[in-house]
Scaffold this active site. Structure first.
Site, mmCIF file in Angstrom:
data_model
loop_
_atom_site.group_PDB
_atom_site.id
_atom_site.type_symbol
_atom_site.label_atom_id
_atom_site.label_comp_id
_atom_site.label_asym_id
_atom_site.label_seq_id
_atom_site.Cartn_x
_atom_site.Cartn_y
_atom_site.Cartn_z
ATOM 1 N N HIS A 181 -4.602 1.654 7.398
ATOM 2 C CA HIS A 181 -3.175 2.039 7.677
ATOM 3 C C HIS A 181 -3.130 3.349 6.573
ATOM 4 C CE1 HIS A 181 1.362 1.433 7.987
ATOM 5 N NE2 HIS A 181 1.286 2.057 6.721
ATOM 6 N N GLU A 182 -3.504 3.066 5.335
ATOM 7 C CA GLU A 182 -3.105 3.958 4.433
ATOM 8 C C GLU A 182 -3.925 5.429 4.532
ATOM 9 O OE1 GLU A 182 -0.605 3.398 2.635
ATOM 10 O OE2 GLU A 182 -0.377 1.354 3.041
ATOM 11 N N CYS B 248 5.696 -0.230 7.405
ATOM 12 C CA CYS B 248 5.385 0.842 6.627
ATOM 13 C C CYS B 248 6.481 1.317 5.673
ATOM 14 C CB CYS B 248 5.071 2.207 7.379
ATOM 15 S SG CYS B 248 4.706 3.443 6.563
ATOM 16 N N LEU B 249 6.356 1.725 4.227
ATOM 17 C CA LEU B 249 7.333 2.092 3.669
ATOM 18 C C LEU B 249 8.122 3.431 4.361
ATOM 19 C CD1 LEU B 249 6.032 1.277 -0.086
ATOM 20 C CD2 LEU B 249 7.839 -0.082 1.518
ATOM 21 N N GLY C 29 0.962 -1.244 0.086
ATOM 22 C CA GLY C 29 -0.247 0.114 0.047
ATOM 23 C C GLY C 29 0.829 1.196 -0.012
ATOM 24 N N HIS D 33 -2.394 7.499 6.888
ATOM 25 C CA HIS D 33 -1.377 8.696 6.308
ATOM 26 C C HIS D 33 -2.099 9.867 5.788
ATOM 27 C CE1 HIS D 33 2.417 6.129 6.197
ATOM 28 N NE2 HIS D 33 1.684 5.244 5.769
ATOM 29 N N GLN E 289 2.897 9.788 1.432
ATOM 30 C CA GLN E 289 3.990 9.139 1.563
ATOM 31 C C GLN E 289 5.031 9.686 0.270
ATOM 32 O OE1 GLN E 289 2.341 5.023 2.103
ATOM 33 N NE2 GLN E 289 4.432 4.952 3.299
HETATM 34 ZN ZN ZN Z 1 2.591 3.433 5.705
#
Ligand code: ZN
Length: 168
Positions: free
Chosen positions: A133-134, A91-92, A46, A137, A51
């Protein structure tokens, strides 16, 4: 298509609240394609616009093993939540860190697709976790915010150390 730079915790730009998208156009679709490419390359399941330093409300997700279920969520809203599940998340934007987070087990979400068409989806399991989660963000929230202050401090230190090693 192009790979985008993923910004990392504790970059303050991850705290921006994303703005509602008024018009779904070719420029947005190009950005969506770049985000899929960036997510698959990372690799991740995701990626929220926040991000990649784009502060507009959309995100891309693919929880399949073989990149076969790309999903686009523009202006996502959670309509209903049910149950609870604990899942180990990563998480990236917080590379190399994994922690248990409690989320709703089942959710119903309304969003727009890449053509601007509204749709609703029922999600559970990993997909439900990923959507929640996304969406966090887009509100400037990170999964490490659910950890205790002490644990969050440890995450910061670990990331600093990783970066020093990478720079050496
Ligand atoms: Zn993330």
């Amino acid at each position: 298509m192009a790979l985008l730079e993923i910004i990392e915790f504790p970059d303050p730009r991850l705290r921006n609240k994303a703005a509602t998208i008024e018009r779904v156009d070719d420029e947005l679709r190009a950005l969506i394609d770049d985000m899929f490419e960036t997510m698959y390359d990372a690799p991740g399941i995701g990626l929220a616009a926040t991000q990649v330093n784009v502060h507009r409300r959309f995100m891309v997700i693919d929880v399949s093993e073989d990149k076969s279920e790309p999903r686009v969520f523009i202006n996502p809203e959670i309509l209903t939540r049910e149950g609870k599940q604990v899942c180990q998340e990563g998480c990236l934007s917080v590379p190399g860190i994994y922690a248990d987070v409690t989320r709703a087990e089942r959710i119903r979400v309304r969003a727009q697709d890449r053509n601007g068409e509204a749709y609703e989806i029922d999600a559970d399991g990993l997909l439900a976790v990923c959507i929640q989660h996304e969406m966090d963000h887009l509100d400037g929230k990170l999964f490490v915010d659910y950890l205790s202050p002490l644990k969050r401090q440890m995450v910061k230190k670990k990331l600093d150390k990783q970066r020093r090693v990478a720079a050496a």
